[in-house]
Write a protein that holds these residues in place. Sequence first.
Motif, PDB file in Angstrom:
ATOM      1  N   MET A   1       0.837  -1.178   0.000  1.00 22.65           N
ATOM      2  CA  MET A   1       0.000   0.000   0.000  1.00 22.65           C
ATOM      3  C   MET A   1       0.886   1.248   0.000  1.00 22.65           C
ATOM      4  SD  MET A   1      -2.789   1.177   2.826  1.00 22.65           S
ATOM      5  CE  MET A   1      -4.415   1.137   2.114  1.00 22.65           C
ATOM      6  N   VAL A   2       0.519   2.218  -0.784  1.00 21.58           N
ATOM      7  CA  VAL A   2       1.268   3.464  -0.887  1.00 21.58           C
ATOM      8  C   VAL A   2       0.918   4.336   0.312  1.00 21.58           C
ATOM      9  CG1 VAL A   2       1.612   5.531  -2.288  1.00 21.58           C
ATOM     10  CG2 VAL A   2       1.275   3.332  -3.405  1.00 21.58           C
ATOM     11  N   GLY A   3       1.934   4.940   0.964  1.00 24.53           N
ATOM     12  CA  GLY A   3       1.709   5.805   2.118  1.00 24.53           C
ATOM     13  C   GLY A   3       1.150   7.150   1.696  1.00 24.53           C
ATOM     14  N   HIS A   4       0.550   7.861   2.665  1.00 22.47           N
ATOM     15  CA  HIS A   4      -0.086   9.135   2.320  1.00 22.47           C
ATOM     16  C   HIS A   4       0.919  10.185   1.860  1.00 22.47           C
ATOM     17  CE1 HIS A   4       0.673   9.715   6.658  1.00 22.47           C
ATOM     18  NE2 HIS A   4       0.773  10.991   6.370  1.00 22.47           N
ATOM     19  N   LEU A   5       2.160  10.134   2.327  1.00 24.96           N
ATOM     20  CA  LEU A   5       3.152  11.084   1.836  1.00 24.96           C
ATOM     21  C   LEU A   5       3.532  10.785   0.387  1.00 24.96           C
ATOM     22  CD1 LEU A   5       5.382  11.594   4.985  1.00 24.96           C
ATOM     23  CD2 LEU A   5       3.669  13.130   4.025  1.00 24.96           C
ATOM     24  N   GLU A   6       3.611   9.489   0.045  1.00 20.21           N
ATOM     25  CA  GLU A   6       3.857   9.124  -1.352  1.00 20.21           C
ATOM     26  C   GLU A   6       2.679   9.563  -2.216  1.00 20.21           C
ATOM     27  OE1 GLU A   6       5.627   5.105  -2.127  1.00 20.21           O
ATOM     28  OE2 GLU A   6       5.389   4.964   0.065  1.00 20.21           O
ATOM     29  N   ASN A   7       1.464   9.397  -1.694  1.00 19.19           N
ATOM     30  CA  ASN A   7       0.284   9.831  -2.437  1.00 19.19           C
ATOM     31  C   ASN A   7       0.290  11.332  -2.667  1.00 19.19           C
ATOM     32  OD1 ASN A   7      -1.104   7.432  -3.015  1.00 19.19           O
ATOM     33  ND2 ASN A   7      -1.950   7.342  -0.955  1.00 19.19           N
ATOM     34  N   SER A   8       0.753  12.103  -1.687  1.00 16.39           N
ATOM     35  CA  SER A   8       0.799  13.551  -1.882  1.00 16.39           C
ATOM     36  C   SER A   8       1.766  13.895  -3.010  1.00 16.39           C
ATOM     37  CB  SER A   8       1.168  14.282  -0.590  1.00 16.39           C
ATOM     38  OG  SER A   8       2.498  14.055  -0.218  1.00 16.39           O
ATOM     39  N   GLU A   9       2.868  13.145  -3.100  1.00 11.45           N
ATOM     40  CA  GLU A   9       3.819  13.386  -4.187  1.00 11.45           C
ATOM     41  C   GLU A   9       3.225  12.985  -5.540  1.00 11.45           C
ATOM     42  OE1 GLU A   9       8.318  12.157  -5.345  1.00 11.45           O
ATOM     43  OE2 GLU A   9       7.937  12.959  -3.339  1.00 11.45           O
ATOM     44  N   ILE A  10       2.451  11.919  -5.559  1.00  9.83           N
ATOM     45  CA  ILE A  10       1.784  11.508  -6.802  1.00  9.83           C
ATOM     46  C   ILE A  10       0.840  12.616  -7.269  1.00  9.83           C
ATOM     47  CG2 ILE A  10       0.067   9.901  -7.770  1.00  9.83           C
ATOM     48  CD1 ILE A  10       1.405   7.712  -5.969  1.00  9.83           C
ATOM     49  N   GLU A  11       0.104  13.212  -6.325  1.00  9.97           N
ATOM     50  CA  GLU A  11      -0.812  14.308  -6.689  1.00  9.97           C
ATOM     51  C   GLU A  11      -0.038  15.511  -7.215  1.00  9.97           C
ATOM     52  OE1 GLU A  11      -3.901  13.692  -7.042  1.00  9.97           O
ATOM     53  OE2 GLU A  11      -3.857  11.800  -5.937  1.00  9.97           O
ATOM     54  N   LEU A  12       1.123  15.806  -6.622  1.00  9.59           N
ATOM     55  CA  LEU A  12       1.960  16.896  -7.133  1.00  9.59           C
ATOM     56  C   LEU A  12       2.393  16.613  -8.571  1.00  9.59           C
ATOM     57  CD1 LEU A  12       4.263  17.664  -4.063  1.00  9.59           C
ATOM     58  CD2 LEU A  12       2.445  19.121  -4.987  1.00  9.59           C
ATOM     59  N   LYS A  13       2.729  15.364  -8.851  1.00  5.06           N
ATOM     60  CA  LYS A  13       3.128  14.985 -10.206  1.00  5.06           C
ATOM     61  C   LYS A  13       1.965  15.151 -11.185  1.00  5.06           C
ATOM     62  CE  LYS A  13       6.869  11.923  -8.819  1.00  5.06           C
ATOM     63  NZ  LYS A  13       7.370  10.556  -8.702  1.00  5.06           N
ATOM     64  N   HIS A  14       0.755  14.831 -10.735  1.00  6.29           N
ATOM     65  CA  HIS A  14      -0.436  15.044 -11.576  1.00  6.29           C
ATOM     66  C   HIS A  14      -0.585  16.537 -11.892  1.00  6.29           C
ATOM     67  CE1 HIS A  14      -2.695  11.168 -11.524  1.00  6.29           C
ATOM     68  NE2 HIS A  14      -2.028  10.968 -10.412  1.00  6.29           N
ATOM     69  N   ILE A  15      -0.410  17.368 -10.865  1.00  5.82           N
ATOM     70  CA  ILE A  15      -0.544  18.814 -11.054  1.00  5.82           C
ATOM     71  C   ILE A  15       0.503  19.320 -12.031  1.00  5.82           C
ATOM     72  CG2 ILE A  15      -0.388  21.066  -9.902  1.00  5.82           C
ATOM     73  CD1 ILE A  15      -1.482  19.556  -7.344  1.00  5.82           C
ATOM     74  N   LEU A  16       1.752  18.871 -11.872  1.00  2.00           N
ATOM     75  CA  LEU A  16       2.817  19.290 -12.799  1.00  2.00           C
ATOM     76  C   LEU A  16       2.521  18.849 -14.225  1.00  2.00           C
ATOM     77  CD1 LEU A  16       6.238  18.872 -10.956  1.00  2.00           C
ATOM     78  CD2 LEU A  16       5.147  20.972 -11.755  1.00  2.00           C
ATOM     79  N   LEU A  17       1.995  17.650 -14.374  1.00  4.23           N
ATOM     80  CA  LEU A  17       1.638  17.150 -15.701  1.00  4.23           C
ATOM     81  C   LEU A  17       0.589  18.052 -16.348  1.00  4.23           C
ATOM     82  CD1 LEU A  17       2.182  14.868 -17.710  1.00  4.23           C
ATOM     83  CD2 LEU A  17       0.358  13.576 -16.610  1.00  4.23           C
ATOM     84  N   GLU A  18      -0.403  18.433 -15.562  1.00  3.89           N
ATOM     85  CA  GLU A  18      -1.442  19.344 -16.069  1.00  3.89           C
ATOM     86  C   GLU A  18      -0.830  20.696 -16.446  1.00  3.89           C
ATOM     87  OE1 GLU A  18      -5.026  18.743 -16.452  1.00  3.89           O
ATOM     88  OE2 GLU A  18      -4.167  16.737 -16.342  1.00  3.89           O
ATOM     89  N   LEU A  19       0.030  21.224 -15.582  1.00  2.33           N
ATOM     90  CA  LEU A  19       0.666  22.518 -15.853  1.00  2.33           C
ATOM     91  C   LEU A  19       1.549  22.450 -17.098  1.00  2.33           C
ATOM     92  CD1 LEU A  19       1.640  23.597 -12.233  1.00  2.33           C
ATOM     93  CD2 LEU A  19      -0.142  24.597 -13.676  1.00  2.33           C
ATOM     94  N   ASN A  20       2.263  21.345 -17.274  1.00  2.00           N
ATOM     95  CA  ASN A  20       3.123  21.188 -18.447  1.00  2.00           C
ATOM     96  C   ASN A  20       2.334  21.235 -19.748  1.00  2.00           C
ATOM     97  OD1 ASN A  20       5.530  21.005 -17.031  1.00  2.00           O
ATOM     98  ND2 ASN A  20       5.430  18.775 -16.848  1.00  2.00           N
ATOM     99  N   HIS A  21       1.061  20.904 -19.671  1.00  2.63           N
ATOM    100  CA  HIS A  21       0.201  20.920 -20.861  1.00  2.63           C
ATOM    101  C   HIS A  21      -0.752  22.111 -20.862  1.00  2.63           C
ATOM    102  CE1 HIS A  21       1.623  17.113 -22.420  1.00  2.63           C
ATOM    103  NE2 HIS A  21       1.663  16.693 -21.168  1.00  2.63           N
ATOM    104  N   GLY A  22      -0.535  23.048 -19.930  1.00  2.44           N
ATOM    105  CA  GLY A  22      -1.344  24.259 -19.888  1.00  2.44           C
ATOM    106  C   GLY A  22      -2.797  24.020 -19.512  1.00  2.44           C
ATOM    107  N   ARG A  23      -3.052  22.941 -18.788  1.00  2.00           N
ATOM    108  CA  ARG A  23      -4.438  22.597 -18.444  1.00  2.00           C
ATOM    109  C   ARG A  23      -4.688  22.832 -16.959  1.00  2.00           C
ATOM    110  NH1 ARG A  23      -5.290  16.667 -20.955  1.00  2.00           N
ATOM    111  NH2 ARG A  23      -5.236  16.289 -18.722  1.00  2.00           N
ATOM    112  N   VAL A  24      -5.900  23.278 -16.655  1.00  3.14           N
ATOM    113  CA  VAL A  24      -6.275  23.451 -15.254  1.00  3.14           C
ATOM    114  C   VAL A  24      -7.635  22.822 -14.944  1.00  3.14           C
ATOM    115  CG1 VAL A  24      -4.882  25.539 -14.883  1.00  3.14           C
ATOM    116  CG2 VAL A  24      -7.227  25.752 -15.710  1.00  3.14           C
ATOM    117  N   LYS A  25      -8.202  22.157 -15.926  1.00  2.00           N
ATOM    118  CA  LYS A  25      -9.552  21.605 -15.791  1.00  2.00           C
ATOM    119  C   LYS A  25      -9.704  20.640 -14.605  1.00  2.00           C
ATOM    120  CE  LYS A  25     -13.107  19.259 -18.471  1.00  2.00           C
ATOM    121  NZ  LYS A  25     -13.460  18.659 -19.737  1.00  2.00           N
ATOM    122  N   HIS A  26      -8.703  19.830 -14.332  1.00  3.40           N
ATOM    123  CA  HIS A  26      -8.810  18.814 -13.284  1.00  3.40           C
ATOM    124  C   HIS A  26      -8.057  19.186 -12.000  1.00  3.40           C
ATOM    125  CE1 HIS A  26     -10.778  16.222 -16.135  1.00  3.40           C
ATOM    126  NE2 HIS A  26      -9.799  16.437 -16.986  1.00  3.40           N
TER     127      HIS A  26
END
Length: 184
Positions: A1-26
């Motif tokens: 099971m992934v820990g909550h701190l690892e999950n927070s980093e995964i969410e940061l990576k999702h945000i960066l991915l969205e920013l890299n593509h100029g998207r803010v919808k999600h």
Amino acid sequence: MVGHLENSEIELKHILLELNHGRVKHMRHFIDSYYCYANNSISKNGNAKWSKLLWNTKTSEKAKKIYEDFESKISLTTNSKDRNDLIKRRDKLVTRDHSIPLKVISKILLEEHLKKPLTLESLRELLDKQIFHTTITKDEDALLRINKLNDCMPASFYEDNHSLYGKWYARYVETGIAINDVLL
């Protein structure tokens, strides 16, 4: 099971991915999930749990009064079903508000990312400075809507010389919503 701190980093990576593509919808989903994981607001299953934030954040004076009024009733109730009913009734009177609306946070993130691409660490620092949740009453939420401040910040938030410049609580001050522990 992934820990909550690892999950927070995964969410940061999702945000960066969205920013890299100029998207803010999600962004709402990713930012809220990041906040939950970073602040240990998680369910027994390890998922982000927004409802745990309701009374574990800043509160308006009116929301605090609702909490206190119901706490005295809840503490005197011995039946667990009655206690749960009181908690549900109490929680229906308030809402969790993004102190700085996500629309504003998304815009700030995108602007900063365009100036200089954000790293995971700089994104984390920026989010931790901008994300605050406040529990307010449903009536106070309506007041923000009436004043057209439900998804934006007032002009004072952007004015360099204003006492509310950059302050997360600017919308509340401008609409007369008193927030617990905020000295003006």
